[in-house]
Design an enzyme around this catalytic site. Structure first.
Site, PDB file in Angstrom:
ATOM      1  N   ASP A 138     -21.702 -26.487  11.325  1.00 18.09           N
ATOM      2  CA  ASP A 138     -20.562 -26.320  10.429  1.00 18.09           C
ATOM      3  C   ASP A 138     -20.938 -26.595   8.972  1.00 18.09           C
ATOM      4  OD1 ASP A 138     -20.965 -29.046  11.094  1.00 18.09           O
ATOM      5  OD2 ASP A 138     -18.957 -29.544  10.371  1.00 18.09           O
ATOM      6  N   GLU A 139     -20.183 -26.004   8.073  1.00 14.08           N
ATOM      7  CA  GLU A 139     -20.178 -26.325   6.643  1.00 14.08           C
ATOM      8  C   GLU A 139     -21.559 -26.279   5.995  1.00 14.08           C
ATOM      9  OE1 GLU A 139     -16.238 -29.146   6.409  1.00 14.08           O
ATOM     10  OE2 GLU A 139     -18.109 -30.108   7.009  1.00 14.08           O
ATOM     11  N   CYS A 140     -22.309 -25.246   6.302  1.00 10.69           N
ATOM     12  CA  CYS A 140     -23.637 -25.066   5.685  1.00 10.69           C
ATOM     13  C   CYS A 140     -23.473 -24.198   4.439  1.00 10.69           C
ATOM     14  CB  CYS A 140     -24.598 -24.451   6.684  1.00 10.69           C
ATOM     15  SG  CYS A 140     -24.871 -25.495   8.128  1.00 10.69           S
ATOM     16  N   LEU A 141     -22.796 -24.741   3.441  1.00 15.25           N
ATOM     17  CA  LEU A 141     -22.362 -23.944   2.299  1.00 15.25           C
ATOM     18  C   LEU A 141     -23.514 -23.519   1.403  1.00 15.25           C
ATOM     19  CD1 LEU A 141     -19.142 -25.962   1.369  1.00 15.25           C
ATOM     20  CD2 LEU A 141     -19.411 -24.100   3.004  1.00 15.25           C
ATOM     21  N   HIS A 155     -25.292 -31.146   7.069  1.00 20.18           N
ATOM     22  CA  HIS A 155     -24.919 -32.543   7.348  1.00 20.18           C
ATOM     23  C   HIS A 155     -26.171 -33.367   7.693  1.00 20.18           C
ATOM     24  CE1 HIS A 155     -20.500 -32.016   7.298  1.00 20.18           C
ATOM     25  NE2 HIS A 155     -20.765 -30.818   7.771  1.00 20.18           N
TER      26      HIS A 155
END
Length: 499
Positions: A304-307, A223
């Site tokens: 979060d959401e460190c894809l 992000h």
């Protein structure tokens, strides 16, 4: 008579009569309850026909007595007979005044409070709401209005999501390009903005006056697309993923491009350069200034959401950034994915998965408790305030769930993560993400009445949970919210009162 109290107090004994207010009603201060007197005086001043002299003279029948104690808890006692007597710590008095706000009733121009005896103490120490000011920037006045609404329901933590791919929202003296180059836009090209340090101090002070602690979040290592607009040497090139590509196509949103403001709201494509010391110089500067600016104990570092980030790199980052946060004198908070790593001892985890979590999410969440930390529960299928009320709702998203009022109310924090010691749960939080929001009216629509359901879960005894009783009580708050000028959604299944 139904006492329209939300959250439900620990103990309520209703009387048979009422206490009548008049222009002669006095607020009597005992043992230094000055701040509470000011708050109550302001509340009454916004009710037509009422005024309130504040005095330290001996109390008589017809007075409202505020008695301060030197305890540091949030408990209070309220007795309404031929006078009103409210006793508690500074926080307890404030919460007792919120109870009085809900009890005040007007009939043909006459104001009264039903006779009642209340002894009240919260279930959880952490009762939070989050406002996303990165996807849509909200000015100081709007944040203050949000504090007004949240504190009226006895929430005591304000988590501000200050940074994301779409924008950077806080002045950092050592890194001025963040606000010069990375704060100008929001999602879908909406106007951006940022808080100066004085703005942020103003928000913190206003929150403190409403007994709310600000929890700032600098979302890392993902992000972070906006950081690259200002300091490109600290950020990796965008990494596409299947979910991002599919969402971009279905919503007609642009894909992220390095060096250009990102106007979509897809996730998982950005990361700081984890192994570059220049990145850590940047993070010491930024997190150091945020820690210095924030008097509260917490600093949220995302996670979060460190894809697109390799797992080993992510774990190394989390271990180092939580240790850095400890060095800066703050308790780190991180989204539950960070529990894959050896988080610093005492790190607080914030669970945002489903109310039927996967084994991986369970394992990651348990890690925080195993390392001496605690857990905040924000199950996205129950507590996410940005989800739609119904599929037809014009605001909100539905990727996690469609959450009507009953769904927001009907869950138990200790039952969400199997194996988590209930004593490790410090509380709950309702996040309000802002992809679809542009105005305070939009905020109100998604906040009310579901925030009242979350407030009751956070404050009231678990044994008091009763959907039918709650729906009757919350319906009575329609006139209370209307009297304050607060909007919100009014589900048809609730019998709403009107002024």
């Amino acid at each position: 008579m139904v006492l329209t109290l939300v959250p439900l107090p620990s103990s309520v004994t209703a009387g048979s009569g009422s206490f009548a207010l008049s222009p002669a009603t006095r607020i009597v201060i005992v043992d230094g309850a000055d701040a509470a007197a000011s708050a109550l005086s302001d509340l009454l001043a916004h009710r037509p026909g009422l005024r309130s002299e504040v005095t330290t003279d001996p109390a008589v029948a017809g007075d409202i007595v505020l008695r301060s104690t030197d305890s540091d808890d949030e408990a209070y006692r309220l007795d309404v007979t031929d006078r009103v007597e409210l006793t508690g710590s500074a926080a307890g008095l404030f919460y007792g005044i919120q109870t009085l706000r809900q009890l005040l009733r007007e009939d043909a121009g006459a104001w009264s409070i039903p006779q009642v005896s209340i002894v009240d103490v919260p279930r959880f120490a952490y009762r939070g709401v989050m406002l996303d000011v990165a996807r849509t920037f909200f000015d100081v006045a709007t944040v203050k209005a949000f504090i007004d609404r949240a504190s009226s329901l006895k929430f005591n933590r304000l988590h501000l999501h200050l940074t994301d791919d779409q924008g950077w929202r806080l002045q950092i003296d050592s890194r001025p390009l963040l606000t010069e180059k990375a704060a100008g836009t929001s999602a879908l090209g909406r106007p951006g903005g940022f808080y100066t340090k004085d703005d942020f101090r103003e928000i913190i002070a206003y929150a403190a006056a409403h007994h709310m602690v600000v929890v700032p979040e600098i979302d890392l290592p993902g992000h972070t697309h906006a950081i690259g607009l200002a300091y490109p040497e600290t950020v990796e090139a965008p990494v596409m993923n299947d979910m991002l590509l599919a969402q971009s196509e279905s919503l007609g949103q642009p894909l992220p491009v390095a060096g250009e403001p990102y106007q979509g709201w897809g996730v998982g494509h950005s990361s700081v350069r984890i192994h570059e010391e220049a990145t850590w110089d940047f993070l010491r500067d930024v997190l150091g200034e945020v820690a210095e600016l924030t008097p509260g104990p917490y600093l949220h570092v995302g996670g979060d959401e460190c894809l697109g980030t390799p797992q080993a790199d992510f774990d190394a980052f989390v271990e180092r950034v939580t240790a850095l946060t400890i060095e800066l004198g703050k308790t780190p908070v991180a989204w539950h994915e960070a529990g894959s790593a050896a988080v610093a001892e005492g790190t607080v985890g914030q669970f945002w998965g489903s109310d039927t979590p996967s084994p991986e999410h369970i394992e990651h969440t348990l890690r925080f408790a195993e390392r001496g930390g605690s857990v905040i529960l924000s199950p996205s299928t129950r507590a996410y305030l940005d989800m739609k009320y119904s599929p037809e709702d014009p605001l909100g998203l539905s990727w996690a769930a469609v959450i009507d009022l009953e769904a927001a109310y009907s869950w138990e924090p200790t039952a969400i993560v199997p194996g988590l010691d209930p004593h490790a749960i410090i509380g709950i939080e309702g996040p309000l993400w802002a992809e679809t929001l542009t105005t305070l009216d939009d905020v109100d629509h998604l906040f009310f009445p579901r925030a009242a359901a979350l407030a009751e879960i956070a404050w009231a005894p678990a044994s008091a949970k009763d959907w039918n009783a709650f729906r009757e009580r919350v319906g009575g708050l329609g006139s209370v919210w209307d009297a304050e000028g607060w909007g919100g959604h009014r589900p048809a299944e609730i019998d709403w009162s009107t002024p």
